[in-house]
Design an enzyme around this catalytic site. Structure first.
Site, PDB file in Angstrom:
ATOM      1  CG  ASP A  36      67.766  20.815  18.641  1.00 45.30           C
ATOM      2  OD1 ASP A  36      66.122  20.183  19.425  1.00 45.30           O
ATOM      3  OD2 ASP A  36      68.188  21.166  19.095  1.00 45.30           O
ATOM      4  CG  ASN A  89      57.789  19.978  17.503  1.00 44.02           C
ATOM      5  OD1 ASN A  89      56.962  19.970  18.348  1.00 44.02           O
ATOM      6  ND2 ASN A  89      58.705  19.727  17.782  1.00 44.02           N
ATOM      7  CE1 TYR A 155      53.924  26.234  23.602  1.00 43.71           C
ATOM      8  CE2 TYR A 155      51.702  25.996  24.766  1.00 43.71           C
ATOM      9  CZ  TYR A 155      52.124  25.742  23.934  1.00 43.71           C
ATOM     10  OH  TYR A 155      52.160  24.799  24.303  1.00 43.71           O
ATOM     11  CE  LYS A 159      52.297  25.421  20.724  1.00 40.85           C
ATOM     12  NZ  LYS A 159      52.807  24.622  19.131  1.00 40.85           N
TER      13      LYS A 159
END
Length: 307
Positions: A36, A89, A155, A159
């Protein structure tokens, strides 16, 4: 099949979907490297896994650079002695329509999602190949990358690019015995909390109640945990030889996304010049038009959002 003695990296795993993936991997026996950008968030994620009897360590760094990717692999090997699993992720959103989207908005999303996936997979695969590990790589995609979505140029590009890379890597990694697949989660997240359409589903989850069947069954929309099981399964030895696949996960629904295939093939002697296309092209297009974007069914009256 247990993940006992396996070691996993999960990028962007301090909270949300990433934390659900990390916790599920730990629950199945894997030691986990949490990642993170915020130390307190990463510490809390590690503590939650350790409280359940699992093993975890954190690397606080933004995903994107080769340096961060190498740090993650080093953390796995130096702390737990090995690396078997990578889940990419990490991601951010900078949603704006095309004319309002700045270069910075575009570059930031591409750097974290697309380049971050590339650098982390490259580092993990380098380790797998050098050590003779038949590793598992799970890359997280999105319905936006498959279908498009208003206001998400950056995005969608990232993706869709991730899925393209997964299909390429499946070819390149096959000889090494490494499986690489993509998961398309559809779940309650910080993003869906702001969408009125999902209001009743999000409220149910926040109150610890089951989501209405409409969301789980018809829409294939659920909790982070619904997708976490699929990620852990794809990280296991059970998927040996299964690679280059795109798996949708949400609510009570599991999907296998097809690789793009032509819906029609038309031939014309001498080729398709301008005049021929002016004569026949529109008819071919009109009878084979493909939809764009997600099509949502109308909400039942009892699930309509309230102000």
């Amino acid at each position: 099949m247990s993940l006992q003695d396996k070691v996993a990296i999960v990028t962007g795993s301090g909270a949300g979907l990433g934390l659900a993936y990390a916790r599920e991997l730990a629950a199945q026996g894997a030691s986990v490297v949490i990642n993170d950008v915020d130390q307190a968030t990463a510490d809390a994620a590690v503590a939650s896994i350790e409280a359940d009897g699992g093993k975890a360590v954190s690397v606080v760094a933004p995903v994107g650079s080769t340096e961060t990717a190498e740090k993650l692999v080093e953390a796995a090997v130096n702390t737990f002695g090995r690396l078997d699993i990578l889940v990419t992720n990490a991601g951010i959103l900078r949603d704006k329509s095309l004319l309002k989207m700045s270069d910075e908005d575009f570059d930031a999303v591409i750097n974290v999602h697309l380049k971050g996936t590339f650098t982390c997979v490259r580092a993990a695969f380098g380790h797998f190949k050098a050590e003779g590990v038949a590793g598992r790589i799970v890359c997280i995609g999105s319905p936006t990358g498959q279908r498009g979505n208003f206001g998400q140029t950056n995005y969608a590009a990232a993706k869709a690019g991730i899925v393209g890379m997964v299909r390429t890597w499946a070819l390149e990694m096959k000889r090494a015995g490494v499986s690489v697949n993509a998961v398309i989660p559809v779940a309650a997240t910080a993003m869906t909390k702001t969408v009125p359409y999902f209001q009743k589903a999000v409220q149910a989850e926040e109150q610890g109640e089951p989501m209405p069947d409409f969301f789980r069954k018809e829409l294939g929309f659920g909790t982070a945990q619904d997708a976490a099981g699929v990620v852990a399964f794809l990280a296991s030895d059970a998927v040996e030889g299964v690679t280059g696949q795109v798996i949708g996960a949400g609510g009570d629904r599991l999907q296998i996304w097809s690789h793009p295939e032509p819906v029609v093939s038309e031939y014309h002697d001498g080729g398709w010049d301008y005049a021929t296309l002016m004569d026949k092209g529109r008819e071919i297009l009109d009878t084979n038009l493909q939809s764009v974007g997600e099509s949502m069914p109308e909400l039942p009256a009892e699930l309509q959002p309230t102000s």
